[in-house]
Enzyme design. Structure first.
Site, PDB file in Angstrom:
ATOM      1  N   ARG A 142       0.840  -1.195   0.000  1.00 65.39           N
ATOM      2  CA  ARG A 142       0.000   0.000   0.000  1.00 65.39           C
ATOM      3  C   ARG A 142       0.881   1.252   0.000  1.00 65.39           C
ATOM      4  NH1 ARG A 142      -4.905   1.103   2.414  1.00 65.39           N
ATOM      5  NH2 ARG A 142      -4.533   2.788   0.932  1.00 65.39           N
ATOM      6  N   ARG A 191       3.055  -4.866   3.781  1.00 68.98           N
ATOM      7  CA  ARG A 191       2.285  -5.158   4.986  1.00 68.98           C
ATOM      8  C   ARG A 191       2.149  -6.660   5.220  1.00 68.98           C
ATOM      9  NH1 ARG A 191      -2.520  -0.568   5.227  1.00 68.98           N
ATOM     10  NH2 ARG A 191      -1.099   1.237   5.243  1.00 68.98           N
ATOM     11  N   ASP A 211      -3.726  -1.303   8.772  1.00 68.54           N
ATOM     12  CA  ASP A 211      -2.853  -0.136   8.788  1.00 68.54           C
ATOM     13  C   ASP A 211      -1.834  -0.193   9.917  1.00 68.54           C
ATOM     14  OD1 ASP A 211      -4.123   0.967   6.597  1.00 68.54           O
ATOM     15  OD2 ASP A 211      -5.525   2.145   7.788  1.00 68.54           O
ATOM     16  N   GLU A 218      -4.373  13.893   4.855  1.00 68.11           N
ATOM     17  CA  GLU A 218      -3.253  13.647   3.951  1.00 68.11           C
ATOM     18  C   GLU A 218      -3.192  14.715   2.860  1.00 68.11           C
ATOM     19  OE1 GLU A 218      -3.104   8.789   4.214  1.00 68.11           O
ATOM     20  OE2 GLU A 218      -4.606   9.753   2.948  1.00 68.11           O
ATOM     21  N   ARG A 257      -6.858  15.966   1.656  1.00 67.46           N
ATOM     22  CA  ARG A 257      -7.979  15.071   1.937  1.00 67.46           C
ATOM     23  C   ARG A 257      -8.843  15.721   3.016  1.00 67.46           C
ATOM     24  NH1 ARG A 257      -7.083   8.686   3.453  1.00 67.46           N
ATOM     25  NH2 ARG A 257      -9.087   8.259   4.448  1.00 67.46           N
ATOM     26  N   ARG A 316     -13.851   4.325  -3.889  1.00 69.86           N
ATOM     27  CA  ARG A 316     -12.511   4.425  -4.441  1.00 69.86           C
ATOM     28  C   ARG A 316     -12.441   3.700  -5.786  1.00 69.86           C
ATOM     29  NH1 ARG A 316      -8.501   4.110   0.934  1.00 69.86           N
ATOM     30  NH2 ARG A 316      -9.289   6.069   1.825  1.00 69.86           N
ATOM     31  N   TYR A 372      -4.854   5.147  -3.611  1.00 68.35           N
ATOM     32  CA  TYR A 372      -3.748   6.090  -3.492  1.00 68.35           C
ATOM     33  C   TYR A 372      -2.922   6.131  -4.776  1.00 68.35           C
ATOM     34  CZ  TYR A 372      -4.338   6.512   1.618  1.00 68.35           C
ATOM     35  OH  TYR A 372      -4.810   6.773   2.881  1.00 68.35           O
ATOM     36  N   GLU A 407      -2.489   2.521  -6.695  1.00 69.95           N
ATOM     37  CA  GLU A 407      -3.142   1.304  -6.214  1.00 69.95           C
ATOM     38  C   GLU A 407      -4.349   0.996  -7.093  1.00 69.95           C
ATOM     39  OE1 GLU A 407      -2.210   1.993  -1.449  1.00 69.95           O
ATOM     40  OE2 GLU A 407      -4.164   2.566  -2.276  1.00 69.95           O
TER      41      GLU A 407
END
Length: 364
Positions: A44, A63, A68, A226, A242, A298, A326, A342
């Site tokens: 990510r 990850r 997260d 962000e 954001r 998204r 992203y 992504e």
């Protein structure tokens, strides 16, 4: 903090094409990271830097789980052929089972040094726990750098005391890229949560001595998150953020003093968002922006261009119609642009892809 290490290269650097060659329908896309590769659950938070020597550096969080928090390493792949092929995976920073990520690289024009700000927290602590003060842990800020075009990286140096106020809890650098202004100031866009506030706040930190020392800049109003920053023709800075204010629009704020203070937030009615990170860069007098251009979810990773410093946007190019999230833009040689983003078919976090395409308007 755990034992931070920098390992060598692992895995293989093969690539996969995600579609036909670039046509009017869209550019060719190359797979850079795929969920499950190299023993990681997923990748990510892409960040893309085109170096002074023409190398492309693609950073991401690798990850251990779909979370997260937990075991998250900061990884890198390099390309020396404008993104056609990519190197094996390089682990830049690894703190065992802890979380280290949020890449936001920038290169100093004079020294050539590439700086990479990062953030760290214990892997067993979540963002919500830090924000709600359910635990004592707070996000800390680190910096590494490379003097050899991203091949090797210096031991991590903590800069938390210089760039975070004591009452701040959560903290995120970028993600995306920093900038260097015409005066030479290095500016890193960030966001944080603070005790006594209900919402997140965008801010910046900067260096006026080529990265030797760093200091905090100003905060944007609450409800921002962000962010990415560009320098405008008159030397002022534009922060694109954001937003958590329920408008599904990007928030923007301006600074006339190099990021020391920021003005009120306005809403860009063209730049719709499903509440997500986005990318913004300045190239040859134009601004380029990418995000999942939907107010619903998204999806529809889209690139736009502005000829009037963000007042209006036009020349839309959709890089991925399906699930996407992203992204990070970079100016390439030959009047080309690159985007690391992504995307997937069933969901937006199946892979991180790179697309190269002509600039939407003439650039210098």
């Amino acid at each position: 903090m755990g034992n931070l290490t920098r390992r060598g290269f692992i895995g293989c650097g093969g690539l996969a094409l995600l579609g036909p060659a670039a046509t009017a329908a869209g550019p060719e896309a190359v797979e850079v990271f795929r969920a499950g590769d190299n023993g990681y659950n997923n990748f990510r938070i892409p960040a893309l830097l085109a170096t002074k020597k023409g190398t492309l550096l693609a950073f991401a969080e690798a990850r251990g789980a779909r979370s997260d928090s937990g075991n998250i390493d900061l990884v890198l792949k390099r390309s020396s052929d404008h993104g056609k092929t990519w190197s094996a995976l390089q682990v830049v920073a690894d703190s065992g089972g802890d979380t280290i990520g949020n890449p936001c690289p920038v290169q100093d024009r004079k020294t050539g040094r590439i700086f990479l700000p990062l953030t760290f927290n214990p892997g067993n602590v979540t963002e919500a726990q830090m924000i709600g003060r359910q635990v004592e842990a707070r996000r800390t800020v680190y910096l590494t750098w490379s003097d050899d075009d991203g091949r090797t990286w210096a031991p991590l140096r903590e800069i938390t005391e210089a760039v975070r106020k004591p009452h701040w809890t959560w903290y995120a650098t970028g993600p995306g890229v920093g900038i260097q202004t015409r005066s030479g100031r290095l500016v890193i866009p960030c966001d944080h949560y603070a005790e006594g506030t209900a919402g997140s706040i965008s801010h910046v930190f900067f260096s006026d001595d080529h990265g030797v020392t760093w200091q905090l800049g100003g905060d944007a109003p609450e409800g921002t998150n962000e962010s990415q920053v560009v320098e405008l023709r008159d030397g002022s800075l534009l922060l694109n953020m954001r937003s958590y204010r329920g408008k599904n629009r990007r928030g923007i704020s301006r600074s006339a003093d190099g990021g020391k203070t920021w003005g009120a937030v306005a809403w860009d009615e063209t730049l719709i968002e499903p509440v997500c990170q986005a990318s913004l860069i300045g190239v040859g007098g134009a601004l380029y922006f990418s995000n999942p251009a939907s107010s619903e979810k998204r999806e529809k990773l889209t690139v736009r261009v502005s000829r009037d410093e963000g007042r209006t946007w036009s020349a839309v190019r959709v890089l991925h119609e399906g699930p996407s999230a992203y992204s990070c833009l970079a100016a390439l040689k030959g009047k080309q642009l690159g985007c690391l983003y992504e995307c997937g078919e069933a969901g937006p976090y199946e892979r991180i892809a790179f697309a190269r395409f002509p600039a939407l308007i003439q650039v210098s």
